[in-house]
Design a protein around this motif. Structure first.
Motif, PDB file in Angstrom:
ATOM      1  N   VAL A 148       0.849  -1.194   0.000  1.00  0.00           N
ATOM      2  CA  VAL A 148       0.000   0.000   0.000  1.00  0.00           C
ATOM      3  C   VAL A 148       0.884   1.242   0.000  1.00  0.00           C
ATOM      4  CG1 VAL A 148      -1.940   1.151   1.117  1.00  0.00           C
ATOM      5  CG2 VAL A 148      -1.681  -1.326   1.333  1.00  0.00           C
TER       6      VAL A 148
ATOM      7  N   ILE B 206      -3.542   0.682  -3.360  1.00  0.00           N
ATOM      8  CA  ILE B 206      -3.150  -0.699  -3.074  1.00  0.00           C
ATOM      9  C   ILE B 206      -2.567  -1.270  -4.356  1.00  0.00           C
ATOM     10  CG2 ILE B 206      -3.984  -2.998  -2.443  1.00  0.00           C
ATOM     11  CD1 ILE B 206      -6.168  -1.537  -0.794  1.00  0.00           C
TER      12      ILE B 206
ATOM     13  N   PHE C 103       0.254  -4.654   3.225  1.00  0.00           N
ATOM     14  CA  PHE C 103      -1.192  -4.804   3.057  1.00  0.00           C
ATOM     15  C   PHE C 103      -1.756  -5.633   4.207  1.00  0.00           C
ATOM     16  CE2 PHE C 103      -4.805  -7.293   1.544  1.00  0.00           C
ATOM     17  CZ  PHE C 103      -5.630  -6.293   1.069  1.00  0.00           C
TER      18      PHE C 103
ATOM     19  N   LEU D 279      -5.166   1.718  10.680  1.00  0.00           N
ATOM     20  CA  LEU D 279      -4.891   2.169   9.312  1.00  0.00           C
ATOM     21  C   LEU D 279      -4.590   3.658   9.283  1.00  0.00           C
ATOM     22  CD1 LEU D 279      -7.767   0.411   7.340  1.00  0.00           C
ATOM     23  CD2 LEU D 279      -5.354  -0.246   7.386  1.00  0.00           C
TER      24      LEU D 279
ATOM     25  N   TRP E 129     -12.563  -1.952  -2.176  1.00  0.00           N
ATOM     26  CA  TRP E 129     -11.778  -0.729  -2.167  1.00  0.00           C
ATOM     27  C   TRP E 129     -11.267  -0.466  -3.551  1.00  0.00           C
ATOM     28  CZ3 TRP E 129     -10.045   3.660  -0.561  1.00  0.00           C
ATOM     29  CH2 TRP E 129      -8.743   4.075  -0.829  1.00  0.00           C
TER      30      TRP E 129
HETATM   31  P1  AMP Z   1      -6.210   5.497   4.801  1.00  0.00           P
HETATM   32  O1  AMP Z   1      -6.522   6.855   4.269  1.00  0.00           O
HETATM   33  O2  AMP Z   1      -4.800   5.328   5.250  1.00  0.00           O
HETATM   34  O3  AMP Z   1      -7.202   4.972   5.786  1.00  0.00           O
HETATM   35  O4  AMP Z   1      -6.438   4.532   3.547  1.00  0.00           O
HETATM   36  C1  AMP Z   1      -7.668   4.541   2.840  1.00  0.00           C
HETATM   37  C2  AMP Z   1      -8.208   3.145   2.704  1.00  0.00           C
HETATM   38  O5  AMP Z   1      -7.238   2.300   2.092  1.00  0.00           O
HETATM   39  C3  AMP Z   1      -8.528   2.473   4.029  1.00  0.00           C
HETATM   40  O6  AMP Z   1      -9.785   2.836   4.486  1.00  0.00           O
HETATM   41  C4  AMP Z   1      -8.446   1.015   3.627  1.00  0.00           C
HETATM   42  O7  AMP Z   1      -9.635   0.582   3.005  1.00  0.00           O
HETATM   43  C5  AMP Z   1      -7.327   0.996   2.610  1.00  0.00           C
HETATM   44  N1  AMP Z   1      -6.042   0.698   3.270  1.00  0.00           N
HETATM   45  C6  AMP Z   1      -5.183   1.588   3.800  1.00  0.00           C
HETATM   46  N2  AMP Z   1      -4.107   0.986   4.317  1.00  0.00           N
HETATM   47  C7  AMP Z   1      -4.266  -0.332   4.110  1.00  0.00           C
HETATM   48  C8  AMP Z   1      -3.486  -1.491   4.426  1.00  0.00           C
HETATM   49  N3  AMP Z   1      -2.309  -1.395   5.038  1.00  0.00           N
HETATM   50  N4  AMP Z   1      -3.976  -2.686   4.062  1.00  0.00           N
HETATM   51  C9  AMP Z   1      -5.156  -2.788   3.407  1.00  0.00           C
HETATM   52  N5  AMP Z   1      -5.938  -1.738   3.095  1.00  0.00           N
HETATM   53  C10 AMP Z   1      -5.510  -0.517   3.436  1.00  0.00           C
END
Ligand code: AMP
Length: 430
Positions: free
Chosen positions: A141, A155, A187, A281, A429
């Motif tokens: 990610v 991703i 991820f 996250l 997503w």
């Molecule tokens: P964030 O703004 O960092 O929350 O990222 C936006 C979206 O990306 C999150 O709500 C998750 O659906 C997805 N996401 C972020 N980081 C990860 C991760 N490490 N693994 C899987 N999905 C992620």
């Protein structure tokens, strides 16, 4: 007290509405507000990202409390400017708001505070980002460090995709200054939950859990958006909520306080529930939109007193909630999210608001002859409170059916039992 709400979305309309109902509140003004908030109190023509203008406005008006809705003015230090002038502000100062303003800051803070989160590297160059991606393994990610309006996360399933995103971000400047660095992280597979807590820097009260819907279309079809609807309460067990507060909220509050940059206001914590336990996250430093529109109507108590307690560093008693449910459906303009069309009349609002339990929160509307017209992507949120989610859903959609907007878009499945259980994970997503 007299309260000033900063912002112009449905989130701020819902906050202003909740404040106007608070026994402790005599007047609610908004800057800049919208035609919906105008029914509650004065509007000041100062934009939410004009920090100097807002500080001057507050210095003139001397409100007892300023509630800052969006992240941009928080990250830019509006709460600090207000506190310097002796005005109570709901929301963190710039130093603590880096939790949302810089993903690299948030990740290193999590590491210092012992908060479980995905392994990560911070990269300033494409080669460095790719080396990190190789080390962490695929899928990987990539996240632009700064505020990128929800578009800065990718991703990546292979290294070529990672290389392209890193190049666009770091070299081509797709996200401007927000993309000067990348967080590269492992991820995580699992189910996503979000927790909101109101905090005075030390104590934290979780708000009623809500679930939002990020994709444009029914059944999670179509592109990602700012949010097309929400419902509350979301089915999160109380012990899960306590676990997330203990693992993800308190360690961060304690660390920021110890480091001399205490956090107060609303702390949003996005968590992935993985096989190895909850992993954070991201953090946001403000109320969610559209979650706020379904949480505020269920508050059984004085929103003004709750927010003032947090702003003054002295939270009072924990909030109580009505034993009901709320469903909120966003009505978006034609062309949203890529190229929303403005200027279409929005009609039938009075008939819609006449449905029992319904409140309509404005966002992208503007005053027009005889009513309002669309003036933004998400035009309004139609919410309904009822005894249970199904009844609330029925009322919200019955009200929405009375609103007329040419080309208007909405999802049919907000709050439906058949909706996917979580917005997270790979499948739902992007
Ligand atoms: P964030 O703004 O960092 O929350 O990222 C936006 C979206 O990306 C999150 O709500 C998750 O659906 C997805 N996401 C972020 N980081 C990860 C991760 N490490 N693994 C899987 N999905 C992620």
């Amino acid at each position: 007290m007299r309260v000033l709400v900063v912002g112009s979305g449905a989130r701020e309309h819902a906050l202003a509405w909740g404040l106007a109902r608070s026994p402790s509140v005599r007047e609610v003004a908004c800057a800049p507000g919208n035609p919906g908030t105008a029914a509650l109190g004065p509007r000041h023509a100062v934009r939410a990202d004009d920090v100097a203008g807002l500080a001057d406005l507050a210095a003139r008006e001397r409100p007892d409390l300023v509630v800052i809705g969006p992240e941009a003015p928080l990250v830019a230090g509006l709460a600090d400017r207000l506190r310097e002038r002796g005005i109570a502000a709901f929301g963190p100062g710039a130093a603590a708001a880096r939790l949302e303003g810089s993903k690299a800051f948030a990740k290193t803070l999590m590491a210092r505070a012992g908060v479980p989160t995905a392994p990560f590297r911070v990269a300033a160059g494409v080669d460095e980002a790719l080396a990190a991606a190789r080390e962490l393994g695929l899928p990987v990610v990539l996240k632009a460090d700064g505020l990128a309006a929800g578009k800065g996360v990718r991703i990546c399933h292979d290294l070529e995709e990672a290389r392209v995103f890193a190049w666009e971000t770091l070299v081509e400047g797709r996200f401007g200054a927000a993309g000067r660095r990348l967080v590269v992280e492992a991820f995580l597979a699992g189910e996503e939950v979000s927790v909101f807590a109101v905090t005075d820097g030390e104590r934290a009260f979780p708000l009623l859990p809500a679930r939002d819907y990020k994709r444009l279309g029914t059944g999670d079809a179509g592109p990602n958006t700012g949010g097309m609807g929400a419902y509350a309460p979301a089915p999160i067990a109380p012990e899960q909520l306590r676990e997330i507060l203990a693992l993800a909220v308190h360690p961060v509050l304690d660390t920021l306080r110890r480091e001399g940059t205490p956090y107060s206001g609303l702390l949003y914590c996005g968590v992935m529930r993985t096989a190895a336990g909850p992993q954070v996250l991201e953090y946001n430093c403000r109320f969610g939109d559209p979650e706020t529109q379904v949480v505020v109507p269920l508050l059984d108590g004085d929103l003004g007193a709750l927010l003032l307690g947090a702003a003054r560093g002295r939270l009072g008693p924990p909030p109580a909630w009505r034993p009901q449910a709320c469903v909120g459906v966003v009505l978006a303009a034609a062309g949203y999210p890529d190229a929303p069309r403005g200027g279409d009349p929005v009609e039938g609002l009075a008939e819609a608001a006449a449905v029992p339990g319904v409140q309509i929160f404005h966002a992208g509307t503007t005053a027009a002859p005889g009513g309002v017209a669309s003036a933004g992507g998400r035009v309004l949120t139609v919410t309904a409170v009822a005894g249970d989610r199904e009844a609330a859903r029925e009322a919200a959609y019955r009200a929405l059916a009375r609103v007329r907007l040419a080309g208007g878009q909405w999802r049919e499945d907000i709050g439906a039992a058949t909706a996917p259980a979580a917005s997270g994970g790979e499948s739902s997503w992007r």
